[in-house]
Design a protein around this motif. Structure first.
Motif, PDB file in Angstrom:
ATOM      1  N   GLU A  91       0.815  -1.227  -0.027  1.00 40.81           N
ATOM      2  CA  GLU A  91       0.122  -0.009   0.019  1.00 40.81           C
ATOM      3  C   GLU A  91       0.915   1.152  -0.038  1.00 40.81           C
ATOM      4  O   GLU A  91       0.642   2.184  -0.724  1.00 40.81           O
ATOM      5  CB  GLU A  91      -0.972   0.037   1.322  1.00 40.81           C
ATOM      6  N   ASN A  92       1.957   1.223   0.871  1.00 41.38           N
ATOM      7  CA  ASN A  92       2.644   2.370   0.998  1.00 41.38           C
ATOM      8  C   ASN A  92       3.503   2.660  -0.625  1.00 41.38           C
ATOM      9  O   ASN A  92       3.971   3.879  -0.957  1.00 41.38           O
ATOM     10  CB  ASN A  92       3.715   2.377   1.838  1.00 41.38           C
ATOM     11  N   ILE A  93       3.954   1.509  -1.085  1.00 42.01           N
ATOM     12  CA  ILE A  93       4.601   1.525  -2.317  1.00 42.01           C
ATOM     13  C   ILE A  93       3.799   2.088  -3.560  1.00 42.01           C
ATOM     14  O   ILE A  93       4.190   3.107  -4.154  1.00 42.01           O
ATOM     15  CB  ILE A  93       5.208   0.177  -2.941  1.00 42.01           C
ATOM     16  N   GLU A  94       2.595   1.862  -3.627  1.00 44.99           N
ATOM     17  CA  GLU A  94       1.524   2.148  -4.402  1.00 44.99           C
ATOM     18  C   GLU A  94       1.205   3.737  -4.153  1.00 44.99           C
ATOM     19  O   GLU A  94       1.401   4.323  -5.063  1.00 44.99           O
ATOM     20  CB  GLU A  94       0.129   1.679  -4.188  1.00 44.99           C
ATOM     21  N   SER A  95       1.093   4.135  -2.967  1.00 43.35           N
ATOM     22  CA  SER A  95       1.067   5.619  -2.649  1.00 43.35           C
ATOM     23  C   SER A  95       2.433   6.170  -3.000  1.00 43.35           C
ATOM     24  O   SER A  95       2.252   7.465  -3.730  1.00 43.35           O
ATOM     25  CB  SER A  95       0.927   5.682  -1.101  1.00 43.35           C
ATOM     26  N   TYR A  96       3.378   5.941  -2.826  1.00 40.64           N
ATOM     27  CA  TYR A  96       4.993   6.307  -3.358  1.00 40.64           C
ATOM     28  C   TYR A  96       4.746   6.609  -4.744  1.00 40.64           C
ATOM     29  O   TYR A  96       5.048   7.576  -5.261  1.00 40.64           O
ATOM     30  CB  TYR A  96       6.152   5.740  -2.721  1.00 40.64           C
ATOM     31  N   VAL A  97       4.651   5.611  -5.385  1.00 44.72           N
ATOM     32  CA  VAL A  97       4.414   5.575  -6.881  1.00 44.72           C
ATOM     33  C   VAL A  97       3.453   6.732  -7.711  1.00 44.72           C
ATOM     34  O   VAL A  97       3.824   7.347  -8.331  1.00 44.72           O
ATOM     35  CB  VAL A  97       4.167   4.163  -7.584  1.00 44.72           C
ATOM     36  N   ARG A  98       2.289   6.752  -7.023  1.00 39.38           N
ATOM     37  CA  ARG A  98       1.323   7.873  -7.264  1.00 39.38           C
ATOM     38  C   ARG A  98       1.964   9.131  -7.217  1.00 39.38           C
ATOM     39  O   ARG A  98       1.775   9.884  -8.044  1.00 39.38           O
ATOM     40  CB  ARG A  98      -0.009   7.365  -6.753  1.00 39.38           C
ATOM     41  N   PHE A  99       2.572   9.408  -5.871  1.00 38.40           N
ATOM     42  CA  PHE A  99       2.866  10.787  -5.728  1.00 38.40           C
ATOM     43  C   PHE A  99       4.110  11.238  -6.398  1.00 38.40           C
ATOM     44  O   PHE A  99       4.451  12.294  -7.089  1.00 38.40           O
ATOM     45  CB  PHE A  99       3.474  10.850  -4.062  1.00 38.40           C
ATOM     46  N   LYS A 100       4.941  10.025  -6.948  1.00 37.77           N
ATOM     47  CA  LYS A 100       6.034  10.285  -7.514  1.00 37.77           C
ATOM     48  C   LYS A 100       5.607  10.645  -9.146  1.00 37.77           C
ATOM     49  O   LYS A 100       6.233  11.499  -9.777  1.00 37.77           O
ATOM     50  CB  LYS A 100       6.926   9.030  -7.702  1.00 37.77           C
ATOM     51  N   MET A 101       4.866   9.974  -9.656  1.00 38.76           N
ATOM     52  CA  MET A 101       4.153  10.206 -10.915  1.00 38.76           C
ATOM     53  C   MET A 101       3.466  11.611 -11.161  1.00 38.76           C
ATOM     54  O   MET A 101       3.727  12.079 -12.204  1.00 38.76           O
ATOM     55  CB  MET A 101       3.110   9.042 -11.283  1.00 38.76           C
ATOM     56  N   ALA A 102       2.744  11.887  -9.987  1.00 40.27           N
ATOM     57  CA  ALA A 102       2.028  13.124 -10.048  1.00 40.27           C
ATOM     58  C   ALA A 102       3.122  14.210  -9.944  1.00 40.27           C
ATOM     59  O   ALA A 102       3.050  15.165 -10.740  1.00 40.27           O
ATOM     60  CB  ALA A 102       1.406  13.227  -8.660  1.00 40.27           C
ATOM     61  N   ALA A 103       4.372  14.142  -9.128  1.00 43.78           N
ATOM     62  CA  ALA A 103       5.453  15.082  -9.010  1.00 43.78           C
ATOM     63  C   ALA A 103       6.105  15.237 -10.614  1.00 43.78           C
ATOM     64  O   ALA A 103       6.316  16.308 -11.039  1.00 43.78           O
ATOM     65  CB  ALA A 103       6.397  14.606  -8.204  1.00 43.78           C
ATOM     66  N   ILE A 104       6.108  13.973 -11.298  1.00 47.38           N
ATOM     67  CA  ILE A 104       7.003  14.206 -12.611  1.00 47.38           C
ATOM     68  C   ILE A 104       5.858  14.707 -13.507  1.00 47.38           C
ATOM     69  O   ILE A 104       6.381  15.722 -14.337  1.00 47.38           O
ATOM     70  CB  ILE A 104       7.215  12.724 -13.140  1.00 47.38           C
ATOM     71  N   ILE A 105       4.757  14.493 -13.512  1.00 45.56           N
ATOM     72  CA  ILE A 105       3.524  15.112 -14.548  1.00 45.56           C
ATOM     73  C   ILE A 105       3.572  16.766 -14.150  1.00 45.56           C
ATOM     74  O   ILE A 105       3.691  17.591 -14.966  1.00 45.56           O
ATOM     75  CB  ILE A 105       2.483  14.497 -14.393  1.00 45.56           C
ATOM     76  N   LEU A 106       3.712  17.123 -12.962  1.00 42.96           N
ATOM     77  CA  LEU A 106       3.401  18.562 -12.530  1.00 42.96           C
ATOM     78  C   LEU A 106       4.639  19.119 -12.848  1.00 42.96           C
ATOM     79  O   LEU A 106       4.603  20.255 -13.381  1.00 42.96           O
ATOM     80  CB  LEU A 106       3.356  18.516 -11.078  1.00 42.96           C
TER      81      LEU A 106
END
Length: 166
Positions: A1-16
């Motif tokens: 669950e933590n890994i999934e959350s981390y990946v989502r935040f990391k992807m969002a940061a890249i897109i931003l």
């Protein structure tokens, strides 16, 4: 669950970050765009341009963008010659913006190419020659090599030299 959350935040940061870069590139001021073009020209393509950045304290700074690798280089990370070329590009862009709204005024420079290699000196002389279509450029130098470089690379119809002999 933590890994999934981390990946989502990391992807969002890249897109931003990509969106911020696109917005920044699209909305640069005309002077900064012109300075970017001059910087690319006078560095003979070593840098593809410049852009506004923020330092670690959130203060606005100007940075160069290295060609090919797209590396962002702040002024304190540049050689003295590259930093001089960046400042010259900003001055030339400011002058050109002024000339777009006002009567021509002479642009006087004194030994601005001291720290430039031949390739960048030649590119800068060409940029000054192009700018001389809009205003008078007066270029002082004590370096005979730069005079010879100008004579080899600038059209005789716009280059006038005068030597002072001691």
């Amino acid at each position: 669950e933590n890994i999934e959350s981390y990946v989502r935040f990391k992807m969002a940061a890249i897109i931003l970050n990509e969106s911020i870069e696109k917005f920044r590139d699209k909305n640069q001021s005309p002077v900064l765009q012109k300075a970017s073009s001059f910087f690319s020209q006078i560095t003979a393509g070593s840098f593809e341009g410049i852009r506004a950045e923020f330092d670690d304290s959130g203060n606005p700074v100007i940075a160069g963008i290295r060609s090919v690798v797209k590396e962002i280089v702040h002024v304190n990370g540049m050689s003295e010659g590259s930093a001089d070329q960046l400042y010259l590009a900003l001055r030339l862009a400011g002058l050109e913006a002024y000339l777009d709204r006002n009567e021509p005024i002479p642009f006087i420079v004194d030994d601005i190419l001291i720290k430039f290699d031949n390739t960048r000196a030649k590119a800068t002389l060409k940029a000054l020659a192009d700018l001389s279509e809009k205003t008078q450029i007066i270029f002082f130098t004590h370096n005979r090599h730069l005079v010879d470089l100008a004579k080899k690379n600038i059209d005789d119809s716009i280059l006038i030299t005068h030597s002072l002999n001691a």
